[in-house]
Enzyme design. Structure first.
Site, mmCIF file in Angstrom:
data_model
loop_
_atom_site.group_PDB
_atom_site.id
_atom_site.type_symbol
_atom_site.label_atom_id
_atom_site.label_comp_id
_atom_site.label_asym_id
_atom_site.label_seq_id
_atom_site.Cartn_x
_atom_site.Cartn_y
_atom_site.Cartn_z
ATOM 1 N N LYS A 60 27.398 40.922 10.707
ATOM 2 C CA LYS A 60 27.542 42.191 9.864
ATOM 3 C C LYS A 60 26.759 42.124 8.635
ATOM 4 O O LYS A 60 26.946 41.138 7.949
ATOM 5 C CB LYS A 60 29.100 42.469 9.833
ATOM 6 N N HIS A 73 21.124 70.094 11.084
ATOM 7 C CA HIS A 73 22.439 69.901 11.964
ATOM 8 C C HIS A 73 22.477 68.526 12.517
ATOM 9 O O HIS A 73 23.234 68.230 13.576
ATOM 10 C CB HIS A 73 22.552 70.970 13.376
ATOM 11 N N SER A 98 31.072 40.691 6.587
ATOM 12 C CA SER A 98 32.635 40.744 7.421
ATOM 13 C C SER A 98 32.974 39.391 6.986
ATOM 14 O O SER A 98 32.393 38.412 7.360
ATOM 15 C CB SER A 98 32.146 41.245 8.453
ATOM 16 N N GLU A 130 28.516 53.222 0.296
ATOM 17 C CA GLU A 130 30.023 53.562 0.802
ATOM 18 C C GLU A 130 30.819 53.764 -0.423
ATOM 19 O O GLU A 130 31.385 54.695 -0.660
ATOM 20 C CB GLU A 130 30.512 52.511 1.657
#
Length: 467
Positions: A282, A155, A276, A289
């Site tokens: 970043k 969970h 970025s 992704e």
């Protein structure tokens, strides 16, 4: 002029011709189409359906076309609709009238059913190699992290201590099953449809077994309607690839979490990250992704294929032309995802200290505390209740279980002795889980050995299939 134009008095509307054409998609099967045509023409020559010298001339012409296509000397035309008619037209231009005998005793229906099976069989072998490459990466990372302690989760909450190696081996098992699904798919795909004709075979005395052996199929399809009208082998491959992408997507999700500042379990190599355009600090996990995002694309192709096939009467229907674009896209997508993802995992740095540090909170040794009491004679339900009370106390006092004094433990139950601290030591909690399939380094070593053997066996089998 179309090769099938005899019955027609008008040329096909230009827009309809473009709409009808599939050459932009099926051109990639040119090698398989020529391979199948050579096997077919050799067979009909051997059976006396055409003359031996005619067969030889056609075969030479086909080989010449294959060489010229590979060298970029010939190009495909939408006027000729598909890869089959393009190659036959090239052959007529190349060797003249005798080329028109190539299509004796076959239809484009069984021709395309043959071509796509040959093509996808080759792609399955490529996919299996990429899965083995992934397994090799997991094997190396597993061996390097045999004793790297980390929290296991349920969970998305810290649950029990495991090792990073044990976690990686979970994915290795999933990819093993993906490999085996492709093996099963290959086995069912490996039936030869050529000779089915348009749907009812042919009156010519062809030898289908001869073609089957030349093209290295396991068997001949024994119902001609089935041979040209089903694409369950395409659906099965699309389904297997969707399951494989689901596994890659779950793995991607974890990598994305692990390389976040909140987790900081791993750091991705610069070569497999991006930055970025506005935030200079970043470092984004774009590979993971994109794999996660492309999973939906592969799922969509499966649903598209199922929808295409769901209402088709027997036998062949033009709807089935739409199968290739979607299965080719799924194959291409999975291949690039496997290739890039494996390299990303291979080059990532594992922050072992951070993983072990994360085990210090979350009471992931609470189950071991309960088990300690059970081993001392208490029922599990009572031990579970007492442990819950201890955890509540520890939360209130902002302590971990290891910081609770023996005297305090005894206030909850006189069953506790000094050996409780060994029982709840995080590393011991992992080492003592020696059950088959457990996370102890001793047990994970066995799984790593099995994975190594799997890779060796399957690599040898694949080499044999590749011939």
């Amino acid at each position: 002029m179309k090769l099938w134009s005899g019955r027609f008095q008008k040329d096909v509307n230009e827009e309809v011709n473009d709409f009808n054409a599939s050459i932009d998609v099926d051109y990639r099967m040119y090698e398989e189409d020529i391979e199948g045509s050579i096997a077919h023409v050799n067979m009909i020559a051997k059976c006396g359906i055409i003359k031996e010298e005619e067969g030889q001339k056609i075969v030479c012409g086909l080989n010449d076309i294959l060489t010229k296509i590979k060298n970029g000397e010939l190009s495909f035309s939408k006027e000729n609709e598909d890869v089959h008619m393009n190659i036959e037209t090239m052959l007529i231009d190349n060797i003249g009238e005798v080329a028109k005998k190539l299509h004796t005793a076959r239809s484009r229906n069984d021709q395309v059913a043959l071509d796509i099976r040959i093509y996808l069989k080759k792609e399955i072998l490529n996919l299996k190699k990429l899965i083995l490459d992934m397994e090799k990466v997991l094997l190396r990372k597993g061996e390097e992290n045999l004793n790297t302690i980390m929290p296991g989760y349920t969970h998305m909450q810290k649950a029990q201590p495991i090792t990073f190696s044990h976690h990686l081996m979970a994915y290795s098992e999933m990819f093993k099953r993906d490999y085996e699904r492709l093996e099963d798919c290959y086995r069912r795909m490996n039936a030869m449809p050529l000779g089915s004709g348009a749907l009812a075979t042919t009156t010519y005395p062809i030898n289908r077994v001869m073609v089957k052996e030349v093209l290295r199929f396991d068997k001949v399809m024994t119902n001609s309607i089935d041979g040209v009208s089903d694409r369950d082998f395409v659906l099965e491959l699309a389904s297997s690839l969707s399951i494989l992408m689901m596994h890659l997507s779950r793995f991607s999700e974890e990598v994305i979490l692990w390389c976040s500042q909140e987790f900081n379990y791993v750091e991705l190599d610069d070569a497999y990250s991006t930055g970025s355009s506005i935030m200079p600090q970043k470092k984004n996990p774009d590979v993971a992704e994109l794999v996660r995002g492309k999973t939906g694309r592969v799922y969509g192709n499966l649903m598209g294929l199922l929808t295409i096939m769901k209402g088709l009467p027997l036998a062949y229907n033009k709807d089935m032309q739409e199968d290739k674009e979607q299965i080719f896209d799924s194959v291409d997508t999975v291949k690039i995802c496997l290739s890039v993802f494996a390299k990303m995992i291979d080059t990532m740095k594992v922050n072992k200290e951070n993983m072990e540090k994360a085990c210090r909170d979350g009471f992931i040794n609470a189950t071991d505390l309960a088990d300690y009491m059970v081993k001392k004679g208490m029922s599990f339900r009572d031990a579970h209740h007492v442990t819950g009370e201890i955890v509540f106390y520890a939360i209130k006092e902002e302590k971990v279980l290891e910081e609770i004094s023996l005297e305090k433990f005894k206030e909850f139950s006189q069953i506790f002795e000094i050996d409780v601290y060994e029982a709840i030591d995080i590393r011991k909690c992992v080492e003592n889980r020696k059950v088959i399939g457990g996370p102890s380094p001793e047990e994970v070593k066995v799984r790593l050995k099995e994975l190594k053997e799997f890779i060796i066996v399957k690599a040898n089998e694949r080499r044999e299939l590749c011939g």
